[in-house]
Design an enzyme around this catalytic site. Structure first.
Site, PDB file in Angstrom:
ATOM      1  CB  ALA A 117      -0.887  -0.012   1.237  1.00 22.53           C
TER       2      ALA A 117
ATOM      3  CD  GLU B  32       1.925  -5.416   5.719  1.00 22.83           C
ATOM      4  OE1 GLU B  32       2.732  -6.331   6.011  1.00 22.83           O
ATOM      5  OE2 GLU B  32       1.141  -5.490   4.748  1.00 22.83           O
TER       6      GLU B  32
ATOM      7  CD  GLU C 146      -2.128  -7.590   3.103  1.00 23.04           C
ATOM      8  OE1 GLU C 146      -1.796  -6.443   2.738  1.00 23.04           O
ATOM      9  OE2 GLU C 146      -2.697  -7.810   4.175  1.00 23.04           O
TER      10      GLU C 146
ATOM     11  N   GLY D 256       0.765  -5.037   0.976  1.00 24.13           N
ATOM     12  CA  GLY D 256      -0.437  -5.129   0.156  1.00 24.13           C
ATOM     13  C   GLY D 256      -0.182  -5.810  -1.186  1.00 24.13           C
TER      14      GLY D 256
HETATM   15  N1  CAA Z   1       4.593   3.120  -0.815  1.00 26.49           N
HETATM   16  C1  CAA Z   1       5.003   4.261  -1.403  1.00 26.49           C
HETATM   17  N2  CAA Z   1       6.167   4.383  -2.071  1.00 26.49           N
HETATM   18  C2  CAA Z   1       6.960   3.291  -2.143  1.00 26.49           C
HETATM   19  C3  CAA Z   1       6.601   2.057  -1.564  1.00 26.49           C
HETATM   20  C4  CAA Z   1       5.348   1.995  -0.869  1.00 26.49           C
HETATM   21  N3  CAA Z   1       4.870   0.864  -0.316  1.00 26.49           N
HETATM   22  N4  CAA Z   1       7.575   1.156  -1.797  1.00 26.49           N
HETATM   23  C5  CAA Z   1       8.523   1.807  -2.514  1.00 26.49           C
HETATM   24  N5  CAA Z   1       8.153   3.090  -2.713  1.00 26.49           N
HETATM   25  C6  CAA Z   1       8.884   4.126  -3.451  1.00 26.49           C
HETATM   26  C7  CAA Z   1      10.089   4.623  -2.642  1.00 26.49           C
HETATM   27  O1  CAA Z   1       9.685   5.587  -1.702  1.00 26.49           O
HETATM   28  C8  CAA Z   1      10.975   5.191  -3.727  1.00 26.49           C
HETATM   29  O2  CAA Z   1      10.471   6.438  -4.102  1.00 26.49           O
HETATM   30  P1  CAA Z   1      11.526   7.682  -4.370  1.00 26.49           P
HETATM   31  O3  CAA Z   1      12.353   7.215  -5.541  1.00 26.49           O
HETATM   32  O4  CAA Z   1      10.634   8.821  -4.697  1.00 26.49           O
HETATM   33  O5  CAA Z   1      12.326   7.835  -3.139  1.00 26.49           O
HETATM   34  C9  CAA Z   1      10.712   4.242  -4.898  1.00 26.49           C
HETATM   35  O6  CAA Z   1       9.467   3.573  -4.620  1.00 26.49           O
HETATM   36  C10 CAA Z   1      11.789   3.191  -5.039  1.00 26.49           C
HETATM   37  O7  CAA Z   1      11.943   2.530  -3.792  1.00 26.49           O
HETATM   38  P2  CAA Z   1      13.374   2.329  -3.061  1.00 26.49           P
HETATM   39  O8  CAA Z   1      14.302   3.432  -3.418  1.00 26.49           O
HETATM   40  O9  CAA Z   1      13.112   2.092  -1.621  1.00 26.49           O
HETATM   41  O10 CAA Z   1      13.852   0.987  -3.819  1.00 26.49           O
HETATM   42  P3  CAA Z   1      14.792  -0.156  -3.241  1.00 26.49           P
HETATM   43  O11 CAA Z   1      15.081  -1.057  -4.391  1.00 26.49           O
HETATM   44  O12 CAA Z   1      15.953   0.426  -2.475  1.00 26.49           O
HETATM   45  O13 CAA Z   1      13.888  -0.945  -2.162  1.00 26.49           O
HETATM   46  C11 CAA Z   1      11.864  -2.009  -1.374  1.00 26.49           C
HETATM   47  C12 CAA Z   1      12.745  -1.627  -2.586  1.00 26.49           C
HETATM   48  C13 CAA Z   1      12.606  -3.026  -0.505  1.00 26.49           C
HETATM   49  C14 CAA Z   1      10.585  -2.616  -1.927  1.00 26.49           C
HETATM   50  C15 CAA Z   1      11.569  -0.749  -0.525  1.00 26.49           C
HETATM   51  O14 CAA Z   1      11.084   0.269  -1.386  1.00 26.49           O
HETATM   52  C16 CAA Z   1      10.563  -0.952   0.551  1.00 26.49           C
HETATM   53  O15 CAA Z   1      10.877  -1.497   1.590  1.00 26.49           O
HETATM   54  N6  CAA Z   1       9.280  -0.500   0.322  1.00 26.49           N
HETATM   55  C17 CAA Z   1       8.227  -0.555   1.305  1.00 26.49           C
HETATM   56  C18 CAA Z   1       7.661  -1.943   1.438  1.00 26.49           C
HETATM   57  C19 CAA Z   1       6.591  -1.960   2.513  1.00 26.49           C
HETATM   58  O16 CAA Z   1       6.816  -1.628   3.647  1.00 26.49           O
HETATM   59  N7  CAA Z   1       5.376  -2.388   2.145  1.00 26.49           N
HETATM   60  C20 CAA Z   1       4.255  -2.471   3.033  1.00 26.49           C
HETATM   61  C21 CAA Z   1       3.414  -1.238   2.923  1.00 26.49           C
HETATM   62  S1  CAA Z   1       2.099  -1.191   4.139  1.00 26.49           S
HETATM   63  C22 CAA Z   1       0.866  -2.142   3.505  1.00 26.49           C
HETATM   64  O17 CAA Z   1       0.967  -2.695   2.439  1.00 26.49           O
HETATM   65  C23 CAA Z   1      -0.381  -2.240   4.369  1.00 26.49           C
HETATM   66  C24 CAA Z   1      -1.365  -3.274   3.928  1.00 26.49           C
HETATM   67  O18 CAA Z   1      -1.339  -4.373   4.404  1.00 26.49           O
HETATM   68  C25 CAA Z   1      -2.405  -2.958   2.950  1.00 26.49           C
END
Ligand code: CAA
Length: 259
Positions: free
Chosen positions: A66, A133, A113, A110
Site C-alpha cells: 500500500a 508492515e 496480499e 499489500g
Molecule cells: N509506498 C510508497 N512508495 C513506495 C513504496 C510503498 N509501499 N515502496 C517503494 N516506494 C517508493 C520509494 O519511496 C521510492 O520512491 P523515491 O524514488 O521517490 O524515493 C521508490 O518507490 C523506489 O523505492 P526504493 O528506493 O526504496 O527501492 P529499493 O530497491 O531500495 O527498495 C523495497 C525496494 C525493498 C521494496 C523498498 O522500497 C521498501 O521497503 N518499500 C516498502 C515496502 C513496505 O513496507 N510495504 C508495506 C506497505 S504497508 C501495507 O501494504 C499495508 C497493507 O497491508 C495494505
C-alpha cells in the site's frame, strides 16, 4: 473507462491482462490504482469473450505494498470511519472468472496480499514475498494475517508477519505460496499459457471449480465436500459434460459450448 495507473489489454481475445503501472513508486497501491484495478477486473468478468484474467507488475516490482506516503498522515478516526486504504480491495474476490497473479520482483505488504487474493500465483525466479508492515508499526490490513497462514501454515506465517523478512521464489514454492516458479523471461509466456488453457475448458466447469476450491479455502470440510458434490452433480446437467466425456470416449478434442 480510461485507466491511468494500470494498463489493460487482451491476449488472443480471451485473456484479460492487467499490468500495474506506477513504476516510480514500485507499483505502490493507492485508492485510485485499486479502483481502476477493480473496475477493469469487473469489466473483463462481464465480457463474454474473456475466460481468464492475469494481474502482473514490472520486472522489479509486482507491488511494494500500500502507498505509505498516502497513509502516513492518517489517524485511526480517518481510516476507521472512512474505511480507508483497503476498502475497495475485496472487489477482486467478487470476480467469478479465474485471476492469475504473475509475480516478478517485490510483492510486499499489500502487494503480497493482492497476489494472494488472486486464484493462484506464478512467480518469476526473482520474486520476493513479504509482509513487512511490522516495520512500519502496523500489521497487514488486506487479509495477510488470514491468507498467509492458510497458504503456508502458522509457523512460517508468524515468522513472516512478526519479523517482516522476505521469502524468495524458491522458498515461496516450497512453502506452497506459489504454484510454479519460472525464469523471469518466461513469466508471461508461462502464465498466458496457463490462462489460455483455462479458457479452452468449459466455463461452467471452470467457474464451479473455482467456487468449490474457494469453499475449501474458506470453510469447513463437511460443508465443503457437500458443496463440491452438489456442483459436481449439477455439471451433469450441462451439454459441456456430455461433450467432454463423449470426446474422451471417441478420442477427439472436446468442443465445449460454454467457453
Ligand atoms: N509506498 C510508497 N512508495 C513506495 C513504496 C510503498 N509501499 N515502496 C517503494 N516506494 C517508493 C520509494 O519511496 C521510492 O520512491 P523515491 O524514488 O521517490 O524515493 C521508490 O518507490 C523506489 O523505492 P526504493 O528506493 O526504496 O527501492 P529499493 O530497491 O531500495 O527498495 C523495497 C525496494 C525493498 C521494496 C523498498 O522500497 C521498501 O521497503 N518499500 C516498502 C515496502 C513496505 O513496507 N510495504 C508495506 C506497505 S504497508 C501495507 O501494504 C499495508 C497493507 O497491508 C495494505
Amino acid at each position: 473507462m480510461a485507466y491511468e495507473l494500470i494498463q489493460v489489454r487482451t491476449e488472443a481475445d480471451k485473456v484479460g491482462v492487467l499490468t500495474l503501472n506506477r513504476p516510480k513508486q514500485l507499483n505502490a497501491l493507492n485508492n485510485q490504482l485499486m479502483d481502476e484495478l477493480g473496475a477493469a477486473l469487473k469489466a473483463f468478468d462481464a465480457d463474454e469473450a474473456i475466460g481468464c484474467m492475469v494481474i502482473t507488475g514490472s520486472e522489479k516490482a509486482f507491488a511494494a505494498g500500500a502507498d505509505i506516503g498516502a497513509m502516513a498522515s492518517y489517524g485511526f478516526a480517518d481510516v476507521y470511519k472512512g474505511d480507508y486504504i483497503t476498502r475497495n480491495w475485496e472487489t477482486i474476490r467478487s470476480v467469478r472468472k479465474p485471476v492469475i497473479a504473475a509475480v516478478s520482483g517485490f510483492a510486499l505488504g499489500g502487494g503480497c496480499e493482492l497476489a494472494m487474493m488472486c486464484d493462484f500465483i506464478i512467480a518469476a525466479d526473482n520474486a520476493k514475498f513479504g509482509q513487512p508492515e511490522i516495520k512500519l508499526g502496523i500489521i497487514p490490513g488486506a487479509g495477510g494475517t488470514q491468507r498467509l497462514p492458510r497458504a503456508i501454515g502458522k509457523a512460517k506465517a508468524m515468522d513472516m508477519v512478526l519479523t517482516g523478512r522476505m521469502m524468495d521464489a524458491a522458498e515461496a514454492e516450497r512453502a506452497g505460496l506459489v504454484s510454479r516458479v519460472v525464469p523471469l523471461e518466461k513469466l508471461m509466456e508461462e502464465t498466458l499459457g496457463a490462462a489460455l488453457q483455462i479458457c479452452d475448458y468449459s466455463q461452467l466447469a471452470v467457474l464451479a471449480a473455482k467456487e468449490s476450491v474457494n469453499r475449501a479455502y474458506e470453510g469447513g470440510l463437511s460443508d465443503g465436500v457437500m458443496f463440491e458434490r452438489r456442483l459436481f452433480h449439477a455439471l451433469f446437467a450441462t451439454e459441456d459434460q456430455k461433450e467432454g466425456m463423449d470426446a474422451f470416449v471417441n478420442k477427439r478434442k472436446a468442443a465445449f459450448k460454454h467457453r
